[in-house]
Design a protein around this motif. Structure first.
Motif, short mmCIF file in Angstrom:
data_model
loop_
_atom_site.label_atom_id
_atom_site.label_comp_id
_atom_site.label_asym_id
_atom_site.label_seq_id
_atom_site.Cartn_x
_atom_site.Cartn_y
_atom_site.Cartn_z
N THR A 221 2.80 106.11 17.85
CA THR A 221 1.55 105.47 18.29
C THR A 221 0.54 105.50 17.16
O THR A 221 0.69 106.27 16.20
N ILE A 222 -0.48 104.69 17.29
CA ILE A 222 -1.57 104.71 16.32
C ILE A 222 -2.20 106.10 16.27
O ILE A 222 -2.56 106.60 15.20
N GLU A 223 -2.34 106.74 17.44
CA GLU A 223 -2.94 108.07 17.49
C GLU A 223 -2.12 109.08 16.68
O GLU A 223 -2.69 109.92 15.97
N GLU A 224 -0.80 108.98 16.75
CA GLU A 224 0.04 109.88 15.96
C GLU A 224 -0.07 109.56 14.48
O GLU A 224 -0.04 110.47 13.63
N GLN A 225 -0.18 108.29 14.13
CA GLN A 225 -0.39 107.92 12.73
C GLN A 225 -1.70 108.51 12.23
O GLN A 225 -1.77 109.05 11.11
N GLU A 226 -2.76 108.39 13.02
CA GLU A 226 -4.07 108.93 12.63
C GLU A 226 -4.01 110.44 12.46
O GLU A 226 -4.59 110.99 11.51
N ARG A 227 -3.32 111.12 13.38
CA ARG A 227 -3.24 112.57 13.31
C ARG A 227 -2.52 113.00 12.03
O ARG A 227 -2.94 113.94 11.36
N PHE A 228 -1.43 112.31 11.69
CA PHE A 228 -0.71 112.65 10.46
C PHE A 228 -1.60 112.45 9.25
O PHE A 228 -1.65 113.30 8.35
N PHE A 229 -2.30 111.32 9.22
CA PHE A 229 -3.15 111.06 8.05
C PHE A 229 -4.25 112.10 7.93
O PHE A 229 -4.47 112.64 6.84
N GLU A 230 -4.95 112.38 8.99
CA GLU A 230 -6.10 113.27 8.92
C GLU A 230 -5.71 114.72 8.63
O GLU A 230 -6.45 115.45 7.96
N THR A 231 -4.54 115.14 9.09
CA THR A 231 -4.15 116.53 8.90
C THR A 231 -3.30 116.76 7.66
O THR A 231 -3.30 117.87 7.10
N ARG A 232 -2.57 115.72 7.20
CA ARG A 232 -1.66 115.92 6.08
C ARG A 232 -2.07 115.18 4.82
O ARG A 232 -1.97 115.72 3.72
N VAL A 233 -2.52 113.93 4.96
CA VAL A 233 -2.79 113.11 3.78
C VAL A 233 -4.23 113.26 3.30
O VAL A 233 -4.46 113.49 2.10
N ALA A 234 -5.19 113.12 4.19
CA ALA A 234 -6.60 113.17 3.78
C ALA A 234 -6.95 114.43 3.00
O ALA A 234 -7.68 114.36 1.99
N PRO A 235 -6.46 115.63 3.40
CA PRO A 235 -6.81 116.83 2.64
C PRO A 235 -6.34 116.82 1.19
O PRO A 235 -6.89 117.55 0.35
N LEU A 236 -5.34 115.99 0.87
CA LEU A 236 -4.87 115.92 -0.52
C LEU A 236 -5.97 115.46 -1.46
O LEU A 236 -6.01 115.87 -2.63
N PHE A 237 -6.87 114.63 -0.97
CA PHE A 237 -7.92 114.10 -1.84
C PHE A 237 -8.97 115.15 -2.20
O PHE A 237 -9.81 114.91 -3.08
N ASP A 238 -8.92 116.30 -1.55
CA ASP A 238 -9.83 117.40 -1.91
C ASP A 238 -9.22 118.36 -2.92
O ASP A 238 -9.89 119.27 -3.38
N LYS A 239 -7.94 118.17 -3.26
CA LYS A 239 -7.29 119.03 -4.23
C LYS A 239 -7.88 118.78 -5.62
O LYS A 239 -8.07 117.63 -6.03
N PRO A 240 -8.16 119.86 -6.38
CA PRO A 240 -8.79 119.67 -7.70
C PRO A 240 -8.02 118.72 -8.62
O PRO A 240 -8.63 117.89 -9.30
N ALA A 241 -6.70 118.83 -8.63
CA ALA A 241 -5.92 117.98 -9.53
C ALA A 241 -6.06 116.51 -9.16
O ALA A 241 -6.14 115.64 -10.03
N ILE A 242 -6.10 116.23 -7.85
CA ILE A 242 -6.20 114.84 -7.42
C ILE A 242 -7.62 114.33 -7.63
O ILE A 242 -7.82 113.16 -8.01
N ARG A 243 -8.60 115.17 -7.41
CA ARG A 243 -9.98 114.75 -7.71
C ARG A 243 -10.12 114.43 -9.20
O ARG A 243 -10.78 113.46 -9.57
N TRP A 244 -9.52 115.26 -10.05
CA TRP A 244 -9.58 115.00 -11.49
C TRP A 244 -8.88 113.67 -11.81
O TRP A 244 -9.39 112.86 -12.58
N ALA A 245 -7.69 113.47 -11.22
CA ALA A 245 -6.93 112.26 -11.53
C ALA A 245 -7.68 111.01 -11.11
O ALA A 245 -7.69 110.01 -11.83
N THR A 246 -8.33 111.05 -9.94
CA THR A 246 -9.02 109.85 -9.46
C THR A 246 -10.34 109.60 -10.19
O THR A 246 -11.01 108.61 -9.92
N SER A 247 -10.69 110.48 -11.11
CA SER A 247 -11.87 110.26 -11.94
C SER A 247 -11.51 109.59 -13.26
O SER A 247 -12.39 109.26 -14.06
#
Length: 416
Positions: free
Chosen positions: A199-225
């Motif tokens: 379901t869309i709700e399960e897709q959202e849950r996966f993104f918010e709990t597994r994918v979104a936190p990756l963007f707060d990782k220092p290495a990824i923040r550095w890379a996206t700069s």
């Protein structure tokens, strides 16, 4: 972002990427531009990343239309053939994309049936694909394209053997997506697990709990700069600057996260093959979701019947249009190429578009940012000849399943 025909006023082969060379070679920006040009000189997009269903509705494609489009991976051009146009001119300054477009057209014309086309473009680990190419397709290719696919690389294998495996893991974008998966795994996340969502709700849950936190990782923040970290997406320095400016923190992290969220959660997985390519690195199997429009069985007969009406050109849109008579084109698809252009190049392109546009002609394109770039940069004498269908453009932006662009834009020629 995509991509494809980046020098709109170039004069031929070897011109890929020159539109972005705006700084001195030894400056930081100049080195960044030249690195991108090197990376972009190979195969970049085995699959195009614009939604052809949105394209065809926005252009209101109908039998008899004459179309000019940028090539890239060729998927959209083939989808347009399902509407039985009179003619399509495909242009691209990247010779790898030119060869891919010509191969796809020849496959539709000369492979025995739809199942053979499917095996060639979505089959994995099928040695028979190369055998089918040698028997049915190669004899009908022009010498230059045949030589391209027969060329042997460092492994001594012919280029065409990439169709024995998963071609969508090849090219600059395919390798970039693979790198993203590897980085996610290092942080304990398997991106393909989202395909278990029902379901869309399960897709959202996966993104918010597994994918979104990756963007707060220092290495990824550095890379996206860093501009170079996103070259694999086909994002040139100019588009990076636009996206970083919109994010407010000097990186493209926030923008990328929101667009990846839309790709992951904006549409049910069973309706979005773009999400399957991003998260599973393949197209969905039968029962999992749709294939690209050009591979649909109900489109096959029309595409096969119309494939001979396509010409693929190794040149720029502007150069092609300069040779076309006035009022000889009904529809134009520019992908996101205008984001790369200088104001001079943009106006040169639209002078030729305006001259060659038939009454009621339509132009579609996409932009990294949300707003159309034309009002601030196009000469009044040109833009006043066109009507921006703003409300429809916003609606098409929301419906574009690739979800990676800020804006989809539709312009219609005002009759004199």
């Amino acid at each position: 972002m995509t991509r494809h025909e980046r020098n709109p006023i170039g004069n031929g082969p070897g011109k890929v990427g020159e539109a972005m060379l705006r700084h001195r070679t030894l400056s930081a920006d100049g080195l960044s531009e030249r690195l991108f040009r090197i990376l972009f000189s190979g195969l970049v997009y085995p699959q195009i990343w614009e939604d052809p269903e949105v394209d065809m509705e926005a252009m209101d494609l109908a039998p008899g239309h004459r179309i000019v489009t940028i090539g890239s991976g060729g998927c959209n051009m083939l989808a347009y053939l399902s509407r039985s146009p009179a003619r399509i001119d495909v242009v691209d300054l990247n010779r790898h994309h030119v060869a891919l477009n010509r191969l796809k057209l020849a496959a539709f014309r000369h492979l025995p049936g739809h199942d053979d086309v499917l095996r060639h473009f979505i089959g994995h680990n099928l040695r028979g694909n190369v055998q089918a190419y040698d028997r049915f397709v190669a004899p009908h290719l022009d010498p230059e394209t045949r030589a391209y696919w027969n060329r042997r690389g460092l492994t001594a294998r012919r280029r065409i053997t990439m169709f024995n495996g998963n071609i969508y893991r090849k090219g600059l974008l395919g390798r970039f997506i693979g790198t993203g998966h590897a980085i996610a795994r290092l942080h304990g996340v398997k991106l393909k697990d989202i395909t278990a969502a029902r379901t869309i709700e399960e897709q959202e849950r996966f993104f918010e709990t597994r994918v979104a936190p990756l963007f707060d990782k220092p290495a990824i923040r550095w890379a996206t700069s860093r501009k170079s970290s996103l070259f694999g997406l086909g994002i040139p320095p100019q588009q990076f600057d636009e996206l970083a400016g919109a994010s407010g923190d000097g990186t493209v992290g926030p923008v990328l996260k929101e667009r990846l969220r839309r790709l992951a959660c904006g549409f049910p997985l069973e309706s979005n093959y773009f999400a399957w390519q991003a998260f599973a690195r393949r197209y969905p199997a039968p029962g999992e979701g749709p294939l690209p429009a050009y591979l649909r069985p109900d489109y096959y007969a029309a595409i096969k019947a119309s494939a001979s009406r396509v010409s693929v050109h190794h040149e720029s849109v502007t150069d092609l249009l300069a040779r076309r008579p006035a009022a000889s084109v009904d529809r134009y698809c520019l992908l996101d190429a205008q984001d790369w252009m200088t104001t001079r190049q943009l106006n040169a392109l639209w002078r030729e578009i305006t001259r060659t546009a038939a009454p009621g002609a339509r132009v579609i394109f996409r932009t990294a940012a949300e707003a159309s770039i034309l009002p601030e940069r196009l000469d009044p004498g040109l833009i006043n000849r066109w009507h921006y269908r703003q409300d429809e453009s916003r609606a098409f932006t929301a419906r574009d399943r690739s979800a990676i662009y800020g804006g989809f834009h539709l312009y219609e020629r005002l009759d004199a």
